[in-house]
Design an enzyme around this catalytic site. Sequence first.
Site, short mmCIF file in Angstrom:
data_model
loop_
_atom_site.label_atom_id
_atom_site.label_comp_id
_atom_site.label_asym_id
_atom_site.label_seq_id
_atom_site.Cartn_x
_atom_site.Cartn_y
_atom_site.Cartn_z
N HIS A 1 1.53 8.78 -1.91
CA HIS A 1 2.93 8.49 -2.25
C HIS A 1 3.75 8.46 -0.95
CE1 HIS A 1 6.54 8.14 -4.58
NE2 HIS A 1 7.09 9.05 -3.80
N LEU A 38 -0.80 5.99 -14.92
CA LEU A 38 -1.90 6.07 -15.88
C LEU A 38 -1.63 7.12 -16.94
CD1 LEU A 38 -4.85 5.78 -13.35
CD2 LEU A 38 -4.21 4.10 -15.11
C1 GAR Z 1 2.14 2.23 0.13
O1 GAR Z 1 3.22 2.54 0.96
C2 GAR Z 1 1.91 3.32 -0.88
O2 GAR Z 1 2.19 4.60 -0.39
C3 GAR Z 1 2.92 2.95 -1.94
O3 GAR Z 1 2.88 1.55 -2.00
C4 GAR Z 1 2.44 1.02 -0.74
C5 GAR Z 1 1.23 0.14 -0.99
O4 GAR Z 1 0.83 -0.52 0.17
N1 GAR Z 1 2.59 3.57 -3.19
C6 GAR Z 1 3.50 3.95 -4.10
O5 GAR Z 1 4.69 3.76 -3.97
C7 GAR Z 1 2.93 4.63 -5.33
N2 GAR Z 1 3.97 5.37 -6.00
P1 GAR Z 1 -0.64 -1.10 0.35
O6 GAR Z 1 -0.97 -1.95 -0.87
O7 GAR Z 1 -0.54 -1.96 1.59
O8 GAR Z 1 -1.61 0.03 0.52
#
Ligand code: GAR
Length: 270
Positions: free
Chosen positions: A110, A94
């Site tokens: 994260h 964002l």
């Molecule tokens: C999760 O592991 C989250 O930590 C990561 O994406 C996945 C989403 O899973 N986020 C990032 O990488 C942000 N930089 P979800 O949609 O099942 O919650």
Amino acid sequence: MKKICVLVSGGGTNLQALIDAEKSGIIKNGKITCVISSKEGAYALERAKNAGIGTVVIPRKEYADSRSYSEAILAELNRQGADLVVLAGFMVILDECVTKAYPYRIINVHPALIPSFCGEGFYGLKVHEKALEYGVKVSGATIHFVNEKADAGAIILQGAVDVANDETPESLQKKIMENVEWKLLPKAVSLFCEDRISIKDGKAYVDDLTQEEMRAYRGSLTEPGKPSPYRDRSVEENLQLFQDMRDGKFADGSKTLRAKIDMASPNMNL
Ligand code: GAR
């Protein structure tokens, strides 16, 4: 009761953890009032609908640049009257028009131990691929406030897992989600809603989180079979225990927190 808007892009397992935590009372003084997705058809939207939560889709691909997209998100957050914004697998960075409007009011999860494997280009499975490529022996997840730089805001909570020799990006992702993300994200959201996080010199501190409490949270993240005084206790049980202490339910004359914990759970073997 604080209004929580959750921003998603994909499967929404972290959103599910928040929904479940709200239902079971782990999230205190907060209610998920809206889920905003950057993608049409994201399964997270189904999860929201099943829980009776209103949804809005603001597709990233319909906006020319980050600024115009962020302005649309900001307008929706304002319309919703959000007290807290949670990025739960939201795969868009964002613009500062949003982060400046909601300082220390946006929380992100994260899937690595910041400052490792973070910043632009590090998201989802890629983070775990990079961690394994490097050969790290522990990894984990970080819950942090969002500022104008990617993954650089004040850290609220972190939890770690061991990396096995035969780990794959997929198995590491699953391990970190199950053991850390789904537990610490709801925990951090509740701490925010309870006004238990304070900021000093740009760093976040959890008020009243004693060393024992911190150890309990860490211990509850430990995998079964690993030594930890708290390994047989779920995060939920720990939270209840500490809440009971704060509520004065252990008015038994015991002088220390440790004595109270021992009394509440004689087998804890601290
Ligand atoms: C999760 O592991 C989250 O930590 C990561 O994406 C996945 C989403 O899973 N986020 C990032 O990488 C942000 N930089 P979800 O949609 O099942 O919650």
